[in-house]
Enzyme design. Sequence first.
Site, mmCIF file in Angstrom:
data_model
loop_
_atom_site.group_PDB
_atom_site.id
_atom_site.type_symbol
_atom_site.label_atom_id
_atom_site.label_comp_id
_atom_site.label_asym_id
_atom_site.label_seq_id
_atom_site.Cartn_x
_atom_site.Cartn_y
_atom_site.Cartn_z
ATOM 1 N N ALA A 64 47.218 19.638 14.037
ATOM 2 C CA ALA A 64 46.098 19.761 13.106
ATOM 3 C C ALA A 64 46.645 19.426 11.719
ATOM 4 O O ALA A 64 47.848 19.563 11.471
ATOM 5 C CB ALA A 64 45.554 21.183 13.133
ATOM 6 N N GLY A 109 48.112 20.696 17.710
ATOM 7 C CA GLY A 109 46.850 20.116 18.202
ATOM 8 C C GLY A 109 47.070 18.857 19.028
ATOM 9 O O GLY A 109 46.214 18.503 19.855
ATOM 10 N N GLU A 112 47.909 20.111 22.401
ATOM 11 C CA GLU A 112 46.662 20.670 22.938
ATOM 12 C C GLU A 112 45.687 19.567 23.350
ATOM 13 O O GLU A 112 44.997 19.676 24.367
ATOM 14 C CB GLU A 112 46.027 21.600 21.889
ATOM 15 C CG GLU A 112 46.858 22.865 21.669
ATOM 16 C CD GLU A 112 46.454 23.619 20.412
ATOM 17 O OE1 GLU A 112 46.457 23.010 19.316
ATOM 18 O OE2 GLU A 112 46.129 24.811 20.515
ATOM 19 N N GLU A 132 53.164 25.991 15.870
ATOM 20 C CA GLU A 132 52.314 26.734 14.923
ATOM 21 C C GLU A 132 52.979 27.995 14.409
ATOM 22 O O GLU A 132 52.783 28.401 13.261
ATOM 23 C CB GLU A 132 50.967 27.096 15.584
ATOM 24 C CG GLU A 132 50.022 25.923 15.776
ATOM 25 C CD GLU A 132 50.211 25.182 17.089
ATOM 26 O OE1 GLU A 132 51.280 25.336 17.730
ATOM 27 O OE2 GLU A 132 49.299 24.437 17.481
#
Length: 258
Positions: A64, A109, A112, A132
């Site tokens: 992200a 992300g 993911e 993260e």
Amino acid sequence: MTNVLSELNNKVLTITINRPDKLNALNQATLKELNAIIDHAKDDDETAVIIITGAGEKAFVAGADISELATTDAMTGMKFASYGQSVFNNIENCGKPVIAAVNGFALGGGCELAMACHLRIASDNAKFGQPEIKLGVIPGFGGTQRLTRLVGKGKSMEMNLLGDMVSAHKAEQIGLANWVVSQGELMPSVEKVAQQLAQSAPIAISMTIDAINKGLECALPDALDYEVKAFGICCASEDKNEGTSAFLEKRQAEFKGK
Ligand code: COA
């Protein structure tokens, strides 16, 4: 659309996350564009298979966008995670097989996103991770859940708690990557798999994905019951008649998705 490119070729839609100067980090605009392309592809008869990859030599998706995360508070954080999850659920449940061509960093992300795809083929320079924790947060787009389902609790704890990257070969060993090829072979090899899937029976492909995904979320007797129903639906398809006839007549089947 500029953050995400898409190109349709022989029923295979290749989606490229296109922010190479930011290692294809997912900001809100990129997630929205990606979602719009998936929404269109779901209902597009010309699209049988989807490939997702990253622009440039270095990254699939490096996570992200940290510059957006930096200014995120509790409410906007929840909204962002919830939106990201809905986009990735959309990918996982789009009814068509989605292959992640993991061509470099697949972090946060990015890992993911790859895990929301149905197959992950990685180049040997790829690195996977859920870093993260090093930013003082946890994964928000499904990392604690899909990783656990893919690699088991122990490895998921390790990757999520330590936040360290794992190599492509390690990812293959633990079941995170399906297989690894050299960097130069990545797209030809992914396209070959995509063509194989594009020529398969679409209803059976979609039912297989559905049975595996839904089955993982319920008890075995319910999951097996779901498989029985899905098998019945496939038996009622023209494609099943074509597939069985083609076998008996010793010819190649031509499936129509009916
Ligand atoms: N969000 C926003 N920008 C990112 C980013 C992310 N997740 N990952 C990389 N970038 C940007 C960098 O800020 C840099 O931009 P700049 O040139 O404007 O300074 C550019 O992409 C190149 O990254 P850089 O860090 O210089 O490359 P590197 O080869 O030295 O390191 C990584 C590569 C992947 C190890 C490193 O970029 C990194 O750790 N990224 C963050 C990974 C992460 O924590 N993801 C989870 C986010 S929730």
